[in-house]
Motif scaffolding. Sequence first.
Motif, PDB file in Angstrom:
ATOM      1  N   ALA A  45       0.870  -1.235  -0.123  1.00 49.66           N
ATOM      2  CA  ALA A  45       0.020  -0.005  -0.169  1.00 49.66           C
ATOM      3  C   ALA A  45       0.803   1.254   0.031  1.00 49.66           C
ATOM      4  O   ALA A  45       1.794   1.274   0.425  1.00 49.66           O
ATOM      5  CB  ALA A  45      -1.024   0.129   1.227  1.00 49.66           C
ATOM      6  N   ILE A  46       0.049   2.270  -0.366  1.00 45.53           N
ATOM      7  CA  ILE A  46       1.016   3.714  -0.502  1.00 45.53           C
ATOM      8  C   ILE A  46       0.413   4.464   0.544  1.00 45.53           C
ATOM      9  O   ILE A  46      -0.542   4.819   0.449  1.00 45.53           O
ATOM     10  CB  ILE A  46       0.772   4.251  -2.008  1.00 45.53           C
ATOM     11  CG1 ILE A  46       1.455   3.629  -3.006  1.00 45.53           C
ATOM     12  CG2 ILE A  46       1.399   5.827  -1.881  1.00 45.53           C
ATOM     13  CD1 ILE A  46       1.206   4.084  -4.265  1.00 45.53           C
ATOM     14  N   ARG A  78      -8.539   6.167 -11.421  1.00 42.12           N
ATOM     15  CA  ARG A  78     -10.058   5.888 -10.953  1.00 42.12           C
ATOM     16  C   ARG A  78     -10.948   6.299 -12.044  1.00 42.12           C
ATOM     17  O   ARG A  78     -10.593   7.267 -12.764  1.00 42.12           O
ATOM     18  CB  ARG A  78     -10.354   6.466  -9.810  1.00 42.12           C
ATOM     19  CG  ARG A  78     -10.071   5.789  -8.221  1.00 42.12           C
ATOM     20  CD  ARG A  78     -10.473   6.635  -7.243  1.00 42.12           C
ATOM     21  NE  ARG A  78     -10.219   5.829  -6.000  1.00 42.12           N
ATOM     22  CZ  ARG A  78     -10.279   6.209  -4.681  1.00 42.12           C
ATOM     23  NH1 ARG A  78     -10.692   7.507  -4.529  1.00 42.12           N
ATOM     24  NH2 ARG A  78     -10.137   5.440  -3.636  1.00 42.12           N
ATOM     25  N   GLY A  79     -11.818   5.652 -12.347  1.00 40.85           N
ATOM     26  CA  GLY A  79     -12.838   5.592 -13.512  1.00 40.85           C
ATOM     27  C   GLY A  79     -12.342   4.974 -14.656  1.00 40.85           C
ATOM     28  O   GLY A  79     -12.194   3.745 -14.772  1.00 40.85           O
ATOM     29  N   LYS A  80     -11.909   5.579 -15.466  1.00 36.83           N
ATOM     30  CA  LYS A  80     -11.055   5.052 -16.742  1.00 36.83           C
ATOM     31  C   LYS A  80      -9.906   5.614 -16.941  1.00 36.83           C
ATOM     32  O   LYS A  80      -9.534   6.735 -16.735  1.00 36.83           O
ATOM     33  CB  LYS A  80     -12.189   5.367 -18.192  1.00 36.83           C
ATOM     34  CG  LYS A  80     -13.632   4.615 -17.932  1.00 36.83           C
ATOM     35  CD  LYS A  80     -14.202   4.885 -19.304  1.00 36.83           C
ATOM     36  CE  LYS A  80     -15.700   4.292 -19.262  1.00 36.83           C
ATOM     37  NZ  LYS A  80     -16.536   4.498 -20.381  1.00 36.83           N
ATOM     38  N   PRO A  81      -8.876   4.789 -17.828  1.00 32.52           N
ATOM     39  CA  PRO A  81      -7.628   5.016 -17.589  1.00 32.52           C
ATOM     40  C   PRO A  81      -7.136   6.473 -18.381  1.00 32.52           C
ATOM     41  O   PRO A  81      -6.627   7.158 -18.014  1.00 32.52           O
ATOM     42  CB  PRO A  81      -7.098   4.095 -18.430  1.00 32.52           C
ATOM     43  CG  PRO A  81      -7.769   2.680 -18.201  1.00 32.52           C
ATOM     44  CD  PRO A  81      -9.153   3.314 -17.895  1.00 32.52           C
ATOM     45  N   ASP A  82      -8.189   6.520 -19.309  1.00 26.65           N
ATOM     46  CA  ASP A  82      -7.915   7.876 -20.331  1.00 26.65           C
ATOM     47  C   ASP A  82      -8.655   9.010 -19.922  1.00 26.65           C
ATOM     48  O   ASP A  82      -8.391  10.063 -20.086  1.00 26.65           O
ATOM     49  CB  ASP A  82      -8.304   7.577 -21.952  1.00 26.65           C
ATOM     50  CG  ASP A  82      -6.983   6.844 -22.396  1.00 26.65           C
ATOM     51  OD1 ASP A  82      -5.701   7.121 -22.023  1.00 26.65           O
ATOM     52  OD2 ASP A  82      -7.292   5.932 -23.172  1.00 26.65           O
ATOM     53  N   THR A  83      -9.930   8.847 -19.056  1.00 25.40           N
ATOM     54  CA  THR A  83     -10.606  10.109 -18.907  1.00 25.40           C
ATOM     55  C   THR A  83     -10.880  10.175 -17.372  1.00 25.40           C
ATOM     56  O   THR A  83     -11.459  11.066 -16.866  1.00 25.40           O
ATOM     57  CB  THR A  83     -11.980   9.838 -19.677  1.00 25.40           C
ATOM     58  OG1 THR A  83     -12.529   8.639 -18.942  1.00 25.40           O
ATOM     59  CG2 THR A  83     -11.672   9.675 -20.867  1.00 25.40           C
ATOM     60  N   GLY A  84     -10.379   9.242 -16.511  1.00 33.05           N
ATOM     61  CA  GLY A  84     -10.829   9.327 -15.169  1.00 33.05           C
ATOM     62  C   GLY A  84      -9.724  10.053 -14.513  1.00 33.05           C
ATOM     63  O   GLY A  84      -8.727  10.867 -14.908  1.00 33.05           O
ATOM     64  N   ASP A  85      -9.513  10.029 -13.086  1.00 34.74           N
ATOM     65  CA  ASP A  85      -8.616  10.797 -12.227  1.00 34.74           C
ATOM     66  C   ASP A  85      -7.427   9.973 -12.093  1.00 34.74           C
ATOM     67  O   ASP A  85      -7.433   8.666 -12.030  1.00 34.74           O
ATOM     68  CB  ASP A  85      -9.171  10.768 -10.734  1.00 34.74           C
ATOM     69  CG  ASP A  85     -10.229  11.837 -10.473  1.00 34.74           C
ATOM     70  OD1 ASP A  85     -10.426  12.549 -11.515  1.00 34.74           O
ATOM     71  OD2 ASP A  85     -10.988  11.798  -9.468  1.00 34.74           O
ATOM     72  N   TRP A 129      -7.473   2.131  -5.905  1.00 34.01           N
ATOM     73  CA  TRP A 129      -6.839   2.684  -7.226  1.00 34.01           C
ATOM     74  C   TRP A 129      -6.713   1.650  -8.090  1.00 34.01           C
ATOM     75  O   TRP A 129      -6.423   0.379  -7.704  1.00 34.01           O
ATOM     76  CB  TRP A 129      -5.845   3.643  -7.202  1.00 34.01           C
ATOM     77  CG  TRP A 129      -6.268   4.887  -6.641  1.00 34.01           C
ATOM     78  CD1 TRP A 129      -6.515   5.294  -5.204  1.00 34.01           C
ATOM     79  CD2 TRP A 129      -6.648   6.371  -7.070  1.00 34.01           C
ATOM     80  NE1 TRP A 129      -6.879   6.437  -4.896  1.00 34.01           N
ATOM     81  CE2 TRP A 129      -6.955   7.107  -6.048  1.00 34.01           C
ATOM     82  CE3 TRP A 129      -6.452   6.706  -8.375  1.00 34.01           C
ATOM     83  CZ2 TRP A 129      -7.109   8.581  -6.309  1.00 34.01           C
ATOM     84  CZ3 TRP A 129      -6.850   8.038  -8.567  1.00 34.01           C
ATOM     85  CH2 TRP A 129      -7.158   8.875  -7.624  1.00 34.01           C
ATOM     86  N   ARG A 130      -6.646   1.650  -9.358  1.00 35.71           N
ATOM     87  CA  ARG A 130      -6.127   0.619 -10.390  1.00 35.71           C
ATOM     88  C   ARG A 130      -5.002   1.294 -11.020  1.00 35.71           C
ATOM     89  O   ARG A 130      -4.469   2.349 -10.709  1.00 35.71           O
ATOM     90  CB  ARG A 130      -7.294   0.416 -11.449  1.00 35.71           C
ATOM     91  CG  ARG A 130      -8.556   0.267 -11.112  1.00 35.71           C
ATOM     92  CD  ARG A 130      -8.950  -0.987  -9.999  1.00 35.71           C
ATOM     93  NE  ARG A 130      -8.540  -2.174 -10.858  1.00 35.71           N
ATOM     94  CZ  ARG A 130      -8.860  -3.264 -10.310  1.00 35.71           C
ATOM     95  NH1 ARG A 130      -9.097  -3.346  -8.965  1.00 35.71           N
ATOM     96  NH2 ARG A 130      -8.442  -4.630 -10.828  1.00 35.71           N
ATOM     97  N   LEU A 151      -4.513  -1.022  -6.398  1.00 31.69           N
ATOM     98  CA  LEU A 151      -3.457  -0.514  -5.554  1.00 31.69           C
ATOM     99  C   LEU A 151      -4.127   0.161  -4.576  1.00 31.69           C
ATOM    100  O   LEU A 151      -4.987   1.048  -4.722  1.00 31.69           O
ATOM    101  CB  LEU A 151      -2.688   0.512  -6.601  1.00 31.69           C
ATOM    102  CG  LEU A 151      -1.267   1.505  -5.933  1.00 31.69           C
ATOM    103  CD1 LEU A 151      -0.328   0.434  -5.697  1.00 31.69           C
ATOM    104  CD2 LEU A 151      -0.927   2.098  -6.980  1.00 31.69           C
ATOM    105  N   GLN A 152      -3.657  -0.023  -3.145  1.00 30.34           N
ATOM    106  CA  GLN A 152      -4.258   0.709  -2.070  1.00 30.34           C
ATOM    107  C   GLN A 152      -3.506   2.016  -1.646  1.00 30.34           C
ATOM    108  O   GLN A 152      -2.146   2.001  -1.669  1.00 30.34           O
ATOM    109  CB  GLN A 152      -4.079  -0.253  -1.029  1.00 30.34           C
ATOM    110  CG  GLN A 152      -5.220  -1.323  -1.042  1.00 30.34           C
ATOM    111  CD  GLN A 152      -6.502  -1.077  -1.186  1.00 30.34           C
ATOM    112  OE1 GLN A 152      -7.233  -1.984  -2.183  1.00 30.34           O
ATOM    113  NE2 GLN A 152      -7.195  -0.321  -0.295  1.00 30.34           N
ATOM    114  N   VAL A 153      -4.305   2.996  -1.484  1.00 31.42           N
ATOM    115  CA  VAL A 153      -3.604   4.570  -1.005  1.00 31.42           C
ATOM    116  C   VAL A 153      -4.314   4.719   0.322  1.00 31.42           C
ATOM    117  O   VAL A 153      -5.655   4.560   0.237  1.00 31.42           O
ATOM    118  CB  VAL A 153      -4.084   5.383  -2.161  1.00 31.42           C
ATOM    119  CG1 VAL A 153      -3.565   6.683  -1.588  1.00 31.42           C
ATOM    120  CG2 VAL A 153      -3.343   4.916  -3.592  1.00 31.42           C
TER     121      VAL A 153
END
Length: 259
Positions: A45-46, A78-85, A129-130, A151-153
């Motif tokens: 985790a981060i 988060r969301g989609k790789p190209d349009t998310g956060d 997160w992904r 990925l855990q933050v």
Amino acid sequence: MGKTMWKAVVAGGAAVVFTGVAAVPAGATEGGVSFSRVSVNGGKAIVIGVKEEVEVHATFRMTTGLRYDFGPTVFPYRGKPDTGDTLHSSVITSDCKVVDRAKGICDFEEWLYIDPRNLDFGNEDAGTWRTAARVFLAGDAHDTDDKDLPLQVKRATRVTANASPEPVAKGKTITVTGRVTRANWDTHTYQGYAGRTVSLQFKAAGASSYTTVKKATSSKSGALKTTVKATGPGTWRWTYYGNSTSGAKSSTGDYVAVR
């Protein structure tokens, strides 16, 4: 974090800076690139505090016969790789370590930085997160792969401990107090963490490890308090084992001499 700004730097090359919303470039997503052997923070985790920028080490392999302008990078999203956060304030990627030149296989190292002082970073960013990988290709195109890697933050925690009296007679009562607090990314302070189950641990003089003696629950202010009998000299500490949004932490040990 990464919602308003991110920066990618390729070692040995020029820095490329993007400002504004992290959006898709004008070119469409292309194929012809594959990423493998992705590892971010060694799978751990981060954990992020309230002031210090965190450096996250990553490694990955990229295979492509296409020419690319800069990158590549791996990053949390988060969301989609190209349009998310996305979750990074800057990224440094090493030069290609050639594995197979004929097949276009390179290994890379990466250092991803997360600054909790970024205005877009807040408590809502804790959790899962992904991980995605991206490279920007020649001709204003790019290739982005979702690596389906969670990925855990987590928000950092702090724990304190105090055991008294010191010294104490054998068989008498020792009172162990302390406090567990958690990083608040909205206020950039540590605040009391209520209702946490925290382990009281003891390491006898001459021993190499701690043993859990009992557990206590933190108060509304994060305060901890319990009593034990003095059986011999040694060191007392509190340990909080964390949860899905909060990091684990042990206090500094407090040594008590027993007469």
